[in-house]
Design an enzyme around this catalytic site. Sequence first.
Site, PDB file in Angstrom:
ATOM      1  N   ASP A  24      -6.823  -3.780 -14.595  1.00 44.04           N
ATOM      2  CA  ASP A  24      -7.166  -3.697 -13.157  1.00 44.04           C
ATOM      3  C   ASP A  24      -8.629  -4.395 -13.154  1.00 44.04           C
ATOM      4  O   ASP A  24      -9.778  -3.694 -13.675  1.00 44.04           O
ATOM      5  CB  ASP A  24      -7.126  -2.320 -12.634  1.00 44.04           C
TER       6      ASP A  24
ATOM      7  N   GLU B 135      -3.481  -6.796 -12.125  1.00 51.51           N
ATOM      8  CA  GLU B 135      -3.499  -6.733 -10.749  1.00 51.51           C
ATOM      9  C   GLU B 135      -3.776  -8.091  -9.910  1.00 51.51           C
ATOM     10  O   GLU B 135      -4.815  -8.820 -10.360  1.00 51.51           O
ATOM     11  CB  GLU B 135      -4.115  -5.762 -10.036  1.00 51.51           C
TER      12      GLU B 135
ATOM     13  N   ASP C 211      -9.934   3.461 -11.787  1.00 55.57           N
ATOM     14  CA  ASP C 211      -9.468   2.178 -12.285  1.00 55.57           C
ATOM     15  C   ASP C 211      -8.608   2.081 -13.661  1.00 55.57           C
ATOM     16  O   ASP C 211      -7.866   1.246 -13.724  1.00 55.57           O
ATOM     17  CB  ASP C 211     -10.578   1.370 -12.914  1.00 55.57           C
TER      18      ASP C 211
END
Lengths: 164, 164
Positions: B10, B70, B143
Site C-alpha cells: 500500500d 494498490e 496501512d
Amino acid sequence: MERMFVYGLDPGLSRCGYCVLDARGRDPHAVALGVFRTEPHLPVPERLAELLVDFRSLLAEFPPHSVAVERVLFQSNVRTAMGVGQASGVLMAESAARGVSVREYSPNEVKQAVTGDGAADKAQVQQMVQLLLRLPAPPRPADAADAAAIALTHVAVTAGVGAR
Amino acid sequence: MERMFVYGLDPGLSRCGYCVLDARGRDPHAVALGVFRTEPHLPVPERLAELLVDFRSLLAEFPPHSVAVERVLFQSNVRTAMGVGQASGVLMAESAARGVSVREYSPNEVKQAVTGDGAADKAQVQQMVQLLLRLPAPPRPADAADAAAIALTHVAVTAGVGAR
C-alpha cells in the site's frame, strides 16, 4: 582534468528527457542528451522497470556528481501526472540511494535561471539551451531540451552565478 | 515444501504498508507485516531512497513470487497523491526490474475480493484480514492491514477462487 557529470531529468513515462553535462571547467557541455521512451501499450510496472534499466545504464556510463529533476506539479493533465510522479520517484530514489545529491527545481526556477525570465516560453528556453551548450540546433524532442535546461539550472544555482 | 512469497503493498511516502504472505499450501499466512516510514521533514529524494533501501531489505529476506500494489487514484488529497505516486513508482520499478510479476489492484477490487462487497468500509476489510490470516487482532496501523488485503486479493485472484 577529471570530469564532473551533472544530470538534468525531465521525468515522464512515455518520454523522459535526460541530459548529462560535463560541468568541470568554464563552459559546461552535453555529453549525453536524449529521451528514454517506453511503450504506452505495456503495463505500467514494465514501463517503469524499462525506465529504471535505461537510467542505470546511463548512471554506469556517466557516474553523476549530482542530479537535478523537474519538480512535478499538479497543474497539468491528471491522467499523465501519475506517470510523471511514478517516473520521478524511480529516478530520484535510484540516484539518492547511491548517495548522489538530488535536487528538484520548479519549471519557473528553470526558466528564470536559463533565460532570466521566470515567465519565458518554451521557444526561449530552447534557444538559450542551444546557445549555452553551443549546439547546431535546439535539442529535439522538447523533453531533451527541458532536461538540458534543468541541468544548466543546477550548474548555475550551485555555482552561485547565473547561467547566462 | 518450498515457500512462495506474495507481496501486498500500500504505497505511501510517510507510511508504506507491506505484507508478505507465504501463499504455498491451503491457507496463506503472513510472514512479514508492517509499514515502512520516512520522516516528513526530510527532502523527498532522501525519503524515496530510504523507502527503496527498506524495500530491498525485505526483497532480500523474502524473495517474491509476485507483487501486488494498490493502484493509485486521484480522488484523494492532491498534496499526498504525488508522494503516493512516487512511492508506487519506486516499488513497482524495483520489483519488475528483477523480473518479478507486478499487478495493480484498485481499492474496489480489493474490497470485493476480501469481503465480497466492493463498497465495504475499512473496518470490514480489517476484520476479514484478521480472520483470513488468523491474527489475534486487526493489523495496525491501517496501512499494514491494507497491504495484507492487497496480498490476499492477489492470492484469491490468481488462484481463481474468492479469498473467503
